[in-house]
Design an enzyme around this catalytic site. Sequence first.
Site, PDB file in Angstrom:
ATOM      1  N   ASN A  82     -12.540 -29.734 -75.708  1.00  0.00           N
ATOM      2  CA  ASN A  82     -13.336 -29.639 -76.929  1.00  0.00           C
ATOM      3  C   ASN A  82     -14.012 -30.947 -77.314  1.00  0.00           C
ATOM      4  O   ASN A  82     -14.691 -31.012 -78.342  1.00  0.00           O
ATOM      5  CB  ASN A  82     -12.492 -29.117 -78.095  1.00  0.00           C
ATOM      6  CG  ASN A  82     -11.321 -30.009 -78.428  1.00  0.00           C
ATOM      7  OD1 ASN A  82     -11.110 -31.049 -77.800  1.00  0.00           O
ATOM      8  ND2 ASN A  82     -10.535 -29.609 -79.421  1.00  0.00           N
ATOM      9  N   ASN A 129     -15.586 -23.999 -76.618  1.00  0.00           N
ATOM     10  CA  ASN A 129     -15.538 -25.280 -77.312  1.00  0.00           C
ATOM     11  C   ASN A 129     -16.122 -26.423 -76.487  1.00  0.00           C
ATOM     12  O   ASN A 129     -16.712 -27.360 -77.035  1.00  0.00           O
ATOM     13  CB  ASN A 129     -14.101 -25.616 -77.705  1.00  0.00           C
ATOM     14  CG  ASN A 129     -13.571 -24.711 -78.801  1.00  0.00           C
ATOM     15  OD1 ASN A 129     -14.344 -24.175 -79.596  1.00  0.00           O
ATOM     16  ND2 ASN A 129     -12.262 -24.525 -78.849  1.00  0.00           N
TER      17      ASN A 129
END
Length: 219
Positions: A82, A129
Amino acid sequence: MSVFRRAAARRGTAADWLVVGLGNPGEKYAGSRHNVGAEAVERWATALGCELQTQRREHARTAVAPHRTQLIALACPTTFMNESGQSVSPLVKRHGIVEAERVVIVHDELDLEPGRVKVKIGGGIAGHNGLASVANHLGSRDFVRIRLGIGKPPHPEAGKKWVLQQPGRRERELLDAAVDIAVSALELVVRDGAEAAMNTVNSPLRSPRPDPPRPVDLR
């Protein structure tokens, strides 16, 4: 502001393409579904005869390899998934990449069944993400994607656990075949362009099926 407006003032080796395989760092996540993108770039680096070396400034393991008349910068971020954009953005500037279409992100894809491979130019993020971080840091979604299917979990709420798990033996065989196809797709993208790669790779007959999985034929 798009990072590509500032990339002309590069500080490293100029490259024609930046190819990035997404995944999580460390042995804990090696071989997980979320790491198939990184596996594909590692496999292509081996085929090109280069070794990825850690670069702390860019938060990635990187290499530059010749491919016919071009230079390819390859990278696997050492950030967590992420935060992938924290690696991709400085790599764009390091190698003087001035067009989003010259960045190829290889990643896992829940919306494709295990082993399927597709090439995509731009578009949405679909809740990934890693892609979201890359898009936010680049200021663009126009980069090329090589999408490796890992399938959806049995229950939607199990998505996070699913991507971090090790696949079973049969699924692992499909993913290994898909990684080979992703390498072939990368070859096509840098040789003939992303649209040509889409026409070749995105056909269902070009992705691994249960019996038998086969890589893309580049001849």
